[in-house]
Design an enzyme around this catalytic site. Structure first.
Site, short mmCIF file in Angstrom:
data_model
loop_
_atom_site.label_atom_id
_atom_site.label_comp_id
_atom_site.label_asym_id
_atom_site.label_seq_id
_atom_site.Cartn_x
_atom_site.Cartn_y
_atom_site.Cartn_z
N ARG A 147 0.99 -1.17 -0.02
CA ARG A 147 -0.02 -0.23 0.04
C ARG A 147 0.99 1.23 0.02
NH1 ARG A 147 -4.79 -0.63 4.21
NH2 ARG A 147 -5.53 1.02 3.08
N ARG A 187 -13.43 -6.57 4.61
CA ARG A 187 -14.76 -6.22 4.15
C ARG A 187 -15.22 -6.92 2.81
NH1 ARG A 187 -15.06 -2.10 7.53
NH2 ARG A 187 -13.65 -0.58 7.88
N ASP A 190 -15.40 2.79 2.77
CA ASP A 190 -15.21 1.51 3.08
C ASP A 190 -16.48 0.91 2.70
OD1 ASP A 190 -12.59 2.20 3.95
OD2 ASP A 190 -13.29 2.43 6.17
N GLN A 221 -6.34 9.42 6.60
CA GLN A 221 -5.29 8.74 7.36
C GLN A 221 -4.04 10.02 7.01
OE1 GLN A 221 -4.84 4.90 5.51
NE2 GLN A 221 -6.41 4.00 6.87
C1 S3P Z 1 -9.58 5.56 7.93
C2 S3P Z 1 -9.71 6.30 6.69
C3 S3P Z 1 -10.08 5.44 5.38
C4 S3P Z 1 -10.63 4.23 5.65
C5 S3P Z 1 -9.95 3.60 6.49
C6 S3P Z 1 -9.76 3.91 8.00
C7 S3P Z 1 -9.18 6.47 8.98
O1 S3P Z 1 -8.62 5.50 4.50
O2 S3P Z 1 -10.40 3.60 4.35
O3 S3P Z 1 -10.60 2.23 6.61
O4 S3P Z 1 -9.36 5.83 10.16
O5 S3P Z 1 -8.61 7.41 9.01
P1 S3P Z 1 -8.11 6.81 3.75
O6 S3P Z 1 -7.97 7.86 4.50
O7 S3P Z 1 -6.90 6.32 3.24
O8 S3P Z 1 -9.18 7.33 2.67
#
Ligand code: S3P
Length: 425
Positions: free
Chosen positions: A121, A387, A314, A168
């Site tokens: 990733r 998922r 998600d 994130q």
């Molecule tokens: C999350 C943000 C999302 C999501 C992940 C959890 C988080 O990812 O897909 O399951 O807790 O900040 P991205 O921020 O990369 O879109």
């Protein structure tokens, strides 16, 4: 592990799904860098959040767990210690990206790794802004990928426009901003989940959002407080879709987090004609919660695109399952981020649902899904993506014979008792 899922004629009952994964991770991380004890109730004890606990224990933080209550004995903003081992985030993208923002500012160096999915990733999305802040962070084996080496150092503030709508990445920068000298500004083109802003402010940070411009001013210290974690809307989504597509169904899901940066799935399913009611709205430590009531509904195809996508990123795999039973062709666009989740969720959902007889065309940024499907039971594969496993199980409830899910145990990442819930209903 193989799991057999049989078609269901009806689903009825009231359920409470486990705690929110995003909020559980954050409560441990932010509690660890706050002063005092953070008591977390309703904590999700799935594998991902347990990886976060394991990383912070290696950073010298005492953490007690008793069922779904977790106590984090915070070390304050500058109290973490150098780990004697490599930090292992397992399958958790949230852990590796958020913790990078904290580790970039520590007075020690360390390494972080994860499982084979994590190593594929993209990490350049956090390496780039953190490096602009002065961080020394790089991929050990391959540029831009885990395992990462981080040499903690003093950070400077930046103004940064996020190239992807990612909570994130935003959160990694916000965590790093706590250790910078001046205010940091993040410009968010499309709003992503804002749990970091809400919880950090609750712990004493100074973060403002001025029309998509997020400004984090440094504070001297954070202070731990009790956190009550709402049920995860991402886990509830499986039973929202199940309740809509399985005949003669009526499901109530209690105490679900309904922060508006996460409720895209409710809005999308309602737009399809889904009978979903949001009841008994309340608030828990700054996060809105509510009960969700779902009744079997006739669904119509829609086009899903633009700013709703990050609000349900998600939930798109299970949304695709709902679309299979809608009248007409559903189009999903602007969802290329799905390709860099725990698996390539566009390719994997098209392939696996295809084995059950679904007609899904993969596109560069989404899917085209033919509705009014008749699914057959088949042997399908989770690709070790929690998922995907759960979305396939929901599709299997509507198939005309038994479905076998390979590597079904991946649900333990976010919803360890998922299969029991199907039986309960
Ligand atoms: C999350 C943000 C999302 C999501 C992940 C959890 C988080 O990812 O897909 O399951 O807790 O900040 P991205 O921020 O990369 O879109």
């Amino acid at each position: 592990m193989l799991k057999n899922i049989y078609p269901k004629k009806s689903l009825k009952g009231t359920i409470t799904v486990p705690g929110d994964k995003s909020i559980s991770h954050r409560a441990v991380m932010f509690g660890a860098i706050s002063k005092g004890v953070t008591e977390i109730t309703g904590f999700l004890t799935g594998d991902d959040c347990m990886s976060t606990i394991s990383c912070f224990r290696k950073l010298g933080v005492d953490i007690d767990i008793s069922e779904d209550t977790v106590k984090v004995y915070g070390k304050g903003l500058n109290g973490l210690s150098k780990p004697s081992e490599i930090l292992d985030v397992g399958n958790s993208g949230t852990t590796i990206r958020l913790i990078s923002g904290i580790l970039a500012a520590q007075p020690f160096s360390c390494q972080i790794t994860g499982d084979s999915s994590i190593k594929k990733r993209p990490m350049s999305r956090v390496i780039t802004p953190l490096s602009l802040m002065g961080a020394k962070i790089n991929g050990i084996e391959k540029d831009g990928f885990a395992p990462l080496h981080i040499d903690g150092t003093k950070l400077q503030s930046i103004e940064y426009k996020l190239p992807v709508a990612s909570a994130q990445v935003k959160s990694a920068i916000l965590l790093a901003s706590l250790f910078a000298d001046k205010p940091t500004t993040i410009i968010e083109p499309i709003a992503s989940r804002n749990h970091t802003e809400i919880m950090l402010n609750y712990f004493g940070a100074d973060i403002k959002n001025e029309n998509g411009k997020i400004i984090s001013s440094p504070v001297k210290q954070l202070y731990g407080k009790p956190v009550s974690v709402p049920s995860d809307i991402s886990s509830a989504a499986f039973f929202m879709v199940a309740g809509l597509i399985v005949p003669d169904s009526h499901i109530i899901i209690k105490n679900v987090g309904v922060n508006e940066t996460r409720t895209g799935i409710i809005n999308a399913l309602k737009k399809m004609g889904g009978n979903i009611k949001v009841l008994n709205q309340n608030n828990e430590n700054g996060e809105p919660v509510a009960d969700i009531e779902v009744t079997t509904s006739k669904l119509n195809a829609i086009t899903l695109e633009g700013s709703i996508i990050p609000k349900m990123i998600d939930e798109i795999p299970v949304f695709a399952v709902a679309a299979l039973f809608a009248d007409g062709t559903t189009i999903i666009k602007d969802a290329e981020e799905l390709k860099v989740k725990e698996s390539n969720r566009i390719a994997v959902m098209a392939e696996e649902l295809g084995k059950m007889g679904a007609n899904i065309e993969e596109t560069s940024d989404g899917m085209i899904i033919k509705g009014n499907s008749v699914l057959q039971g088949a042997e399908v594969e989770s690709h070790n993506d929690h998922r995907v496993a759960m979305s396939l199980a929901i599709a299997a409830l509507k198939a005309n014979s038994k479905t076998i899910i390979n590597n079904s145990e991946s649900v333990a990442i976010s919803f360890p008792s998922f299969y029991d819930y199907i039986e309960k209903l």
